[in-house]
Design an enzyme around this catalytic site. Sequence first.
Site, PDB file in Angstrom:
ATOM      1  N   LYS A  71       0.835  -1.198   0.000  1.00  0.00           N
ATOM      2  CA  LYS A  71       0.000   0.000   0.000  1.00  0.00           C
ATOM      3  C   LYS A  71       0.869   1.247   0.000  1.00  0.00           C
ATOM      4  CE  LYS A  71      -2.139   1.464   3.765  1.00  0.00           C
ATOM      5  NZ  LYS A  71      -3.111   1.487   4.879  1.00  0.00           N
ATOM      6  N   GLN A 143     -11.600   9.001  10.824  1.00  0.00           N
ATOM      7  CA  GLN A 143     -11.196   7.862  11.638  1.00  0.00           C
ATOM      8  C   GLN A 143     -11.963   7.816  12.952  1.00  0.00           C
ATOM      9  OE1 GLN A 143      -9.984   4.383  12.093  1.00  0.00           O
ATOM     10  NE2 GLN A 143      -9.144   5.431  10.304  1.00  0.00           N
TER      11      GLN A 143
END
Length: 329
Positions: A71, A143
Amino acid sequence: MTLAGLLILSRTDIAGLMDYGDYVDAVEAAFRAAVEGRAVAPPASALHVPDGSFHTKGAALLGREAKVAIKINGNFPGNPATNGLPTVQGVIYLADGANGRPLAVMDSIEVTNNRTGAATTLAARHLARARSRVATICGAGVQGRIQLKAIAAAAKLERVHVWDADAARSIAFAREMSAQLGLDISATADLSPVRQSDIVVTCSSARRAFLTSDLVRPGTFIAAVGADNFDKSEIDPDLYAKCLVVVDSREQAGDIGDLHHALKAGTVTPGHVHATLGEVIAGTRPGRTDADAITLFDSTGMGLQDVAAAVAIYRRALAASAGTRLSLG
């Protein structure tokens, strides 16, 4: 996948293939696999540029159907105000771990958000007290929303407080998430509700620690999520020293997590870490054993979580004929 080309999966594609529980199951299996020697996950690396940074995390699931995921996320804090873009953008590259064949490229944001929450859910199951009912979320961003969902999946919450340096964001968070989750959620102007909380999640972009010993009562579970870079800090080193600490990765937490700051301050040594989350999940180390202990999960985010999620998404995409094929010639 056949040899018809690389599978491209958008955020919309991914959202249609996975629900939150799927991420929890995938991440739990991956942490167990790592402890049992069936997965490898080296520490993250970073490349810093004037207005932001790029972070790379990679991992492999081993065995008959080995897979490797890498990633790359760009993190540019000024993007929303300056460029009208998200702070974090990136992709996950998935390959066959047996022969290196490229399999898929997918948007990373949906994956990052949910796999980060999944680790908190798993940590809370082992480290929070069974009768935890009150929580405080420190950080009202994206988040923060997934972290609330994460602890709600592990505890029967009755009341939630949300605090953010931007009071307007806290108010919007409380309104939105109350409607979405059906919970009693209220915005708070300060951190005083932490003193009455069973669970505290820190998921901010703070550069200076704000959660201190005087705020946290015995028996609290803390999920420290925001410190995913060496210059981010949320947990005061003196508080860190008083906690039973579980990390996702010892090496990575020592480099970029709140452990990094506690080590630098000299309040703990590397031996202060009680266990990794994988060890607790696998049963080779205990989770909470003392009702009065302050337990802390130092979450830095691992490539292990990314590869687990990416493999699950890829398999579902094949079954559903989702995504777009791109020929690599």
